[in-house]
Enzyme design. Structure first.
Site, PDB file in Angstrom:
ATOM      1  N   SER A 113       0.840  -1.200   0.000  1.00  0.00           N
ATOM      2  CA  SER A 113       0.000   0.000   0.000  1.00  0.00           C
ATOM      3  C   SER A 113       0.874   1.249   0.000  1.00  0.00           C
ATOM      4  CB  SER A 113      -0.855  -0.027   1.270  1.00  0.00           C
ATOM      5  OG  SER A 113      -1.443   1.223   1.506  1.00  0.00           O
ATOM      6  N   TYR A 140      -1.931  -0.967  10.870  1.00  0.00           N
ATOM      7  CA  TYR A 140      -2.221  -1.594   9.572  1.00  0.00           C
ATOM      8  C   TYR A 140      -1.057  -1.353   8.607  1.00  0.00           C
ATOM      9  CZ  TYR A 140      -3.717  -1.708   4.743  1.00  0.00           C
ATOM     10  OH  TYR A 140      -3.749  -1.935   3.387  1.00  0.00           O
ATOM     11  N   LYS A 195       2.157  -3.758   6.612  1.00  0.00           N
ATOM     12  CA  LYS A 195       2.577  -3.763   5.198  1.00  0.00           C
ATOM     13  C   LYS A 195       4.092  -3.542   5.097  1.00  0.00           C
ATOM     14  CE  LYS A 195      -1.476  -4.411   3.402  1.00  0.00           C
ATOM     15  NZ  LYS A 195      -1.806  -5.728   2.849  1.00  0.00           N
TER      16      LYS A 195
END
Ligand code: NAD
Ligand code: WQD
Length: 340
Positions: free
Chosen positions: A127, A152, A156
């Site tokens: 992302s 979150y 990644k």
């Protein structure tokens, strides 16, 4: 090397389901593993309606080694596209352990089994969040990736590192880290699209729910950013373009490139108010809004440099935000309660 069969983790989700369709349309076979924590089994029938092919499906948690090993034993595939993961930024701040456990646990189990079964190609859903607070835009793939601004995003960053380290130790492994910008839109049939639980955090699903009368008005988070109209700028990419980007990436992996990293965006920034205007143009539906204070953690402007993906993947986004708004609204209107 030839990739024919692809394991798609998270393949009943928003981006995964569109990618499965593109895989089928491009002559690949897809095997889906999803625990259905954020998607519905009925997505499979919808994929069949669109493509004429019902993909092989296993309801399993990718972090469950025993269950995933059974899939690796039964099925043969040459590549994995790893979409499975939890993705809600706000929820990850409230439940960091759940996010680290799910996103890291599933990735570690998957990579371990890939090594054991000698599956040598993986495309990972990363992302733009890995760039943290951008020092400048457009973001290029060589910009620093240090710390994301929420758990979150940190998952990644960590999974990218795990894959990079694995590449060093396992020379035959090919890894593509795809950094998505803001995926929006839906399948033009209206059969598949984004189906968030509860009150949407993201702009596009929120606008769609205002358009069908589920929400009263849009709250625009801040109009005092250093942007032309003062509202936040993002790089919104149609999910069909994103899905195509995965097919292009599989072709790249067939060249045996080792580790590759690509931004998947349009290269064009659009402000919140421009998105409202695009939606109204695409649908003829007026979106009332109020201006509210900025949302914590938001940046003014974030969009991709796309030169590397264009050059090396021979891929470029085809749709614009008006197309994406039309398709998202079509999906929302046909599925007022989401995918049932
Ligand atoms: P989604 O929630 O619609 O799809 C993810 C799918 O993974 C869901 O079907 C869910 O049930 C499944 N899943 C989650 N954890 C699992 C596990 N442990 N085992 C098996 N299945 C599991 O999300 P999406 O928008 O399609 O995103 C796909 C991927 O792309 C995610 O990894 C996400 O972080 C990443 N991504 C999304 C965006 C975005 O804005 N949508 C942006 C950048 C990156
Ligand atoms: C877009 C713009 C808001 C809602 C998030 C994740 C990111 C990635 C994509 C996964 C911003 C404004 C929004 C609303 C608004 N996901 N907005 N009113 O924050 O760029 O990115 O999704 O990897 O990690 O952080 O997307 O759609 O939430 O916001 O004004 O009700 O719309 O302030 O400028 P964001 P978004």
């Amino acid at each position: 090397m030839n990739i024919k069969r692809v394991l798609v983790t998270g393949g009943t989700g928003f981006i995964g389901s569109e990618t499965v369709i593109k895989l089928i349309e491009n002559g690949y076979e897809a095997v889906i593993v999803d625990n259905l924590s954020n998607s519905k089994k009925s997505v499979l029938g919808r994929i069949e309606k669109i493509t004429g092919v019902l993909p092989t499906f296993y309801q399993a948690d990718v972090a469950d080694e025993k269950a995933l090993r059974e899939v690796f034993e039964k099925e043969k595939f040459e590549a994995v596209i790893h979409f499975a993961g939890l993705k809600a930024v706000g929820e990850s701040v409230e439940k960091p352990i759940m996010y680290y456990q799910n996103n890291l646990g599933s990735s570690l189990t998957l990579i371990k089994l890939m090594k054991e079964f000698n599956v040598r190609n993986i495309v990972f859903s990363s992302s733009a969040t890995v760039y943290g607070v951008p020092e400048r835009v457009p973001l290029v793939e060589t910009d620093p990736v240090t710390h994301a601004t929420n758990p979150y995003g940190e998952t990644k960053v960590m999974i990218e590192h795990i894959l990079m380290d694995t590449c060093v130790a396992w020379k035959e492994l090919n890894v593509a880290l795809l950094r998505y910008f803001n995926p929006i839109g839906a399948h033009p049939s209206g059969l598949l699209g984004e189906d968030p639980n509860g009150i949407p955090n993201n702009l596009m699903p929120y606008i769609c729910q205002v358009a069908v009368g589920k929400r009263d008005h849009l709250r625009v988070w801040g109009n005092n950013y250093p942007t032309p109209d003062g509202t936040g700028i993002r790089d919104y990419i149609h999910v069909l373009d994103l899905a195509d980007g995965h097919v292009a990436t599989l072709r790249k992996l067939e060249e045996d490139p080792g580790l590759v990293i690509y931004n998947l965006g349009t290269g064009k920034g659009t402000s919140v108010l421009e998105m409202v205007a695009a939606f109204e143009k695409a649908t003829g539906v007026k979106i009332p809004y109020t201006i509210e204070p900025p949302r914590a953690g938001d940046v003014a402007s974030n969009f991709a440099a796309t030169d590397k993906a264009e050059k090396e993947l021979h891929w470029k986004a085809k749709y614009d935000v008006v197309d994406a708004c039309r398709d998202a609204y079509n999906f929302q209107s046909k599925n007022p309660n989401g995918i049932e």
